[in-house]
Structures are given as C-alpha cells and as structure tokens.
Design a protein around this motif. Structure first.
Motif: not given
Length: 476
Positions: A225-239, A389-397
C-alpha cells in the motif's frame, strides 16, 4: 556261562520295537496327527517371533510426562477465547453466507455489497472475542495425550471461519486506508496459526502452516500500500519476528504425533485403519482382524518401529540444516545418519536397519508417522524468511525510492543478517533479484533444492520455488 553272556548281549541290543520308533516313517498315523496339530498351534507364535526378531523395543524416546503435563490457565489460554467465539457464532444459528463472500476473498473489497457488510456485522462480536484470543501468548488446543482426529477436525472447522472473517477485515481496512488496523488483522491470523501448533500433532502443524501462508500473503498486500511508511514497515518486521516464536519446533510436532500413534495402537483404534471395509469393524470381524494382525506381529511391530523412527528424528530435526547429519533416505522413511558423538538409546537401531525392518510391517508402511514434518516446517520457515525480507525491502524502498540491488544493502539497518534458506543444506542465504521493471522477487529453492530462478507465482503448474514477487507501492 555262555548262556549268561548271551543274555547280557541280548539285553544290550535294541529291540525291534525300539528300532522302529527311531525311524519316523514307522510312527503310527496318530502320532503324525498329534505332531501336525502341535505344529499348527505353534506356527502363529513362530511367525510372530520371526517377524518381531531384530526389532528392539526401545524405551520411550523422550520424557512423556514433561511433554504432556503441560497446562495453561484459562485466563491465559487463547483457546478459551476461541471457544467462546465459536459459541457466540453457534448461538446465532445458521446465517447464509452472501454470494459476494467468495468474490471479495478472491478479488478484494471492491466486490463487496450491503449483504456482505450486514453479514460481517452480525459476526462482529464473535470475531472481536477471537481476536482477543490471538493477542495471548499461549494457546492450548488439546492435551498431547488427548489428541483425537474427530476433536481436532471440529476445532479446525470452527476456527477456519474466523480467519476468513479476518481476511475480509484486512481488505476493508486497506480500502479505507486504516493501515494499522489492516496489519493487526493480518497479525491476528499469523498468531492464530502459531497457537494451533502448540504441542500439536501433524494435522495442527498443517493448519498452522496454511494460516501462516494466508497471513503472509495478506501482510504482503498491506506492505504494498503506497501510504504504508518505513516506520510502519520496520515495526511490522519486529512484530512478525516476535510472532514467529509462537510456532512450535518440529520436534514438538513429532512428540505429539508419537503420543497420538501410541494411543491408537494401545486403545485398539488401529483396527478401523487396518480394516478393508469403509466402516470400522466390530464383533467377530474385529476379533478376527486382531487375531490375524497378532500373528504377523501387529500392532506391536509398528509400535516398536514407530519408537525407532521418532528416536532417530528427534536427534537432529531441530538443528539448523548445516549442523545435521546426512539423510539416510529410502523408499520408506527419510531418516538421519547417526552422529557417533551422540550416545544411542539402549537398543537404538541404525536408519538402514529401521527401513529394512519397516518392510515387514504392513501397518507401518500404510499408517506410520510421517517424516515429512521437517519439509512442512521448512516450508513455513522459508515463507517466514521471505516475509521478513519483503518487509525490509519495502522499508528500504520508502527510504530510497527503489528496492535494493542486493540483500546485503539491507544489513544492518533493516536486517541484522540475511536469513538462510532452510531448504539448502549448504547453508546459503535466501535468494533475491531486482527486476528491470523495478519490482523484485525473494525466494527459496524449495523442497526439491533446485533453484527455479524465482519461479514463485502459481500458474497452471505449482511454482518451482517458494517466495514472493515484491511490487512497488506505486503499483497499488
């Protein structure tokens, strides 16, 4: 004097009667009938003795009491809430599922209608109770000693409904840009899958893997989703890393499956599996089957071999691929070579001997424990690694405006290290490629260990690899 010597010689010479008995051909027919009867009576015991010979009766392959005597207080048990949710749903009676249900499940929220919204609202209370259960850290579905297929099927049928409802909630939340809510619903499915595997048998593990696949796919949609932020993705990765700890190791599945098999063998339930008829046999037929099976060593032979198989697998199955001994595979069971540094249990057999003896057991060949637990577990592990890896790659994007060219760019900001491919015994990492169109793909070589170059999309045939195509947020 001569007469006395003749009498002595005659007394020492076998009589004609004695000589006749030394030749079996002179025996009366009654003797032969008696011997034949004794042989017939002894034959079943001899057959059983031969069949069981060389198959050592091991002690229990693990601490049964420590594994089984495990309880969770009701107020901490996720399945307490799951049962309440199922009861609330049952009290509503039969509510017909709207036709748009399948359309939304397959194509997204754009296919929803008022009938679906009304149907979801009627189940809102039960779904919220179910989600409350997913937040708990422990879930005890059934005691390992009390596992039965009928009870498990009932639980699975009840709970599958709520994972489907949660999937609908993800679609609705994404459509309304309620992004945190959408992720939490995906995480609820992920955690529910973990609860299902807690000291559960193979069926529970299969359900857990299916739920993990479902949750991972929906979290992938959320991450795009284009409105999901890097912070949200990083938090999701930890979860999702934290939630991965809810899933039981393969040794736990083997132990629960072992207890289930032992229960079936000792209770006599095996007769139903061993029957050539659809319905479980009873009366004289059941007694006849048991008697016939006893002659060929069953179910004792299967019980002994089952212990040997489980004892072999438990030595290695929780170790990383690179730390294990080699597989001693065969047409019967894919076992491990024995590690000479690890003491054997008294009477423990080599994998080659186990597989040789398994050919004697009709029941073991047909109904023995599955050694595919490892493959099932590895599939979930590589799916988990691909998700991380997907979540990390999206956060990097989100931070750079494009996906990384290689996974090494994710370390250490997004990942502590690149996850290993659990299907690769050489210890290689998960595979990754950024495509010319800006998308990317992450994958494992999969169960066959052959790299399909990122073939992860289901088409006419199953994909060769396991992983995800990673789309750019702008493609949403």
């Amino acid at each position: 004097m001569v007469t006395i010597q003749r009498d002595i010689v005659e007394s020492q010479t076998p009589s004609s009667h004695q000589t006749a008995w030394r030749n079996p051909m002179n025996w009366p027919s009654g003797v032969w009938v008696l011997l034949a009867g004794l042989l017939i009576l002894a034959l079943p015991y001899l057959i059983r003795l031969v069949v069981l010979s060389g198959v050592t009766d091991l002690p229990e392959p693990f601490d049964i009491d420590e594994f089984s005597n495990w309880d969770v207080p009701d107020e901490e048990n996720a399945f307490t809430d799951y049962a309440v949710a199922a009861a609330i749903k049952a009290n509503l009676g039969t509510i017909e599922q709207p036709p748009s249900f399948e359309s939304v499940m397959n194509d997204g929220w754009s296919r929803s209608d008022e009938a679906l919204l009304s149907w979801m609202q009627r189940h809102r209370e039960s779904l919220e109770v179910w989600r409350r259960g997913t937040a708990r850290q422990q879930g005890r579905c059934l005691s390992p000693r009390d596992i039965s297929i009928d009870r498990l099927l009932k639980v699975v049928a009840e709970q599958r409904f709520f994972s489907q409802l949660a999937t609908l909630e993800i679609s609705r939340s994404l459509e309304k840009n309620e992004l945190d809510e959408a992720f939490e619903w995906g995480r609820a499915i992920l955690r529910f899958g973990g609860h299902m595997t807690h000291r559960g048998c193979l069926m529970q593990e299969l359900v857990g893997v299916a739920l993990h696949d479902l949750a991972a796919s929906r979290i992938r949609d959320w991450a795009e989703h284009p409105q999901v932020t890097s912070v949200q993705l990083t938090s999701a990765l930890a979860a999702v890393r934290k939630d991965d700890n809810l899933y039981a190791p393969p040794s736990s599945v083997l132990k629960a499956e072992y207890l289930y098999v032992e229960k079936v063998l000792t209770s006599g339930e095996w007769v139903g599996f061993f029957s050539p008829f659809d319905a479980p046999p009873s009366g004289a037929l059941a007694s006849g089957l048991k008697a016939g099976a006893w002659v060929i060593g069953e179910p004792e032979l299967m019980r002994r071999l089952n212990r040997q198989v489980i004892a072999n697998l438990l030595r290695e199955i929780d170790k990383p691929m690179t730390k294990r001994t080699k597989r001693a595979g065969s047409a019967q069971y894919d076992l491990f070579d024995l590690d000479p540094a690890v003491p054997l249990l008294p009477g423990q057999m080599t994998p080659q001997d186990i597989n040789q003896k398994i050919r004697r057991s009709i029941m073991m060949m047909q109904f023995g424990p599955s050694t595919n637990v490892d493959r099932i577990f590895q599939r979930r592990r590589v799916r988990q690694s691909a998700l991380e890896i997907l979540l990390a790659v999206q956060a990097c994007h989100r931070d750079r405006g494009q996906f990384p060219g290689e996974l090494a760019e994710l370390v250490p900001k997004y990942l502590d290290q690149i996850p290993l491919d659990d299907f690769d015994p050489s210890g290689s990492t998960m595979r990754y490629r950024r495509n010319e169109d800006g998308s990317a793909v992450v994958w494992s070589a999969g169960t066959d260990g052959i790299d399909g170059n990122g073939d992860v999309v289901l088409k006419e045939a199953p994909p060769l690899d396991i992983g995800f195509v990673i789309k750019q947020p702008s493609e949403k």
